[in-house]
Design a protein around this motif. Structure first.
Motif, PDB file in Angstrom:
ATOM      1  N   ALA A  88      -8.515  -1.962 -24.113  1.00 15.85           N
ATOM      2  CA  ALA A  88      -8.400  -0.718 -24.883  1.00 15.85           C
ATOM      3  C   ALA A  88      -6.961  -0.213 -24.876  1.00 15.85           C
ATOM      4  O   ALA A  88      -6.453   0.242 -25.902  1.00 15.85           O
ATOM      5  CB  ALA A  88      -9.344   0.344 -24.314  1.00 15.85           C
ATOM      6  N   ARG A 129      -4.995  -2.204 -27.311  1.00 17.89           N
ATOM      7  CA  ARG A 129      -5.320  -1.802 -28.688  1.00 17.89           C
ATOM      8  C   ARG A 129      -4.608  -0.504 -29.059  1.00 17.89           C
ATOM      9  O   ARG A 129      -4.159  -0.355 -30.195  1.00 17.89           O
ATOM     10  CB  ARG A 129      -6.828  -1.590 -28.848  1.00 17.89           C
ATOM     11  N   ALA A 168     -11.796   2.786 -29.076  1.00 13.82           N
ATOM     12  CA  ALA A 168     -11.103   1.626 -28.505  1.00 13.82           C
ATOM     13  C   ALA A 168     -11.836   1.123 -27.267  1.00 13.82           C
ATOM     14  O   ALA A 168     -12.004  -0.091 -27.078  1.00 13.82           O
ATOM     15  CB  ALA A 168      -9.658   1.982 -28.169  1.00 13.82           C
TER      16      ALA A 168
END
Length: 68
Positions: free
Chosen positions: A59, A62, A34
């Motif tokens: 990240a 995500r 990520a």
């Protein structure tokens, strides 16, 4: 002054560590992916100072809301 690449690498490693603490049920390799994917979005950024912060935000998003 822009961040040196070695400093950026250390900052990204710190991002992985922080996200690993935030998402203990996720494999470290998933978190690293990520972070790497998010980092690739900023490959052409000329000013590098805020790249680690932006990578961490992307990240984290995500990991919180994975695309199925």
């Amino acid at each position: 002054m822009t961040r040196e690449l070695a400093d950026e690498g250390q900052a990204l490693s710190d991002v992985v560590d922080r996200l690993e603490g935030r998402f203990p049920s996720r494999d470290r390799s998933e978190i690293e992916r990520a972070v790497a994917d998010a980092h690739s979005h900023f490959a052409r950024a000329k000013v590098r100072d805020f790249v680690p912060v932006l990578v961490e935000r992307e990240a984290r998003a995500r990991l919180e809301h994975p695309i199925q």
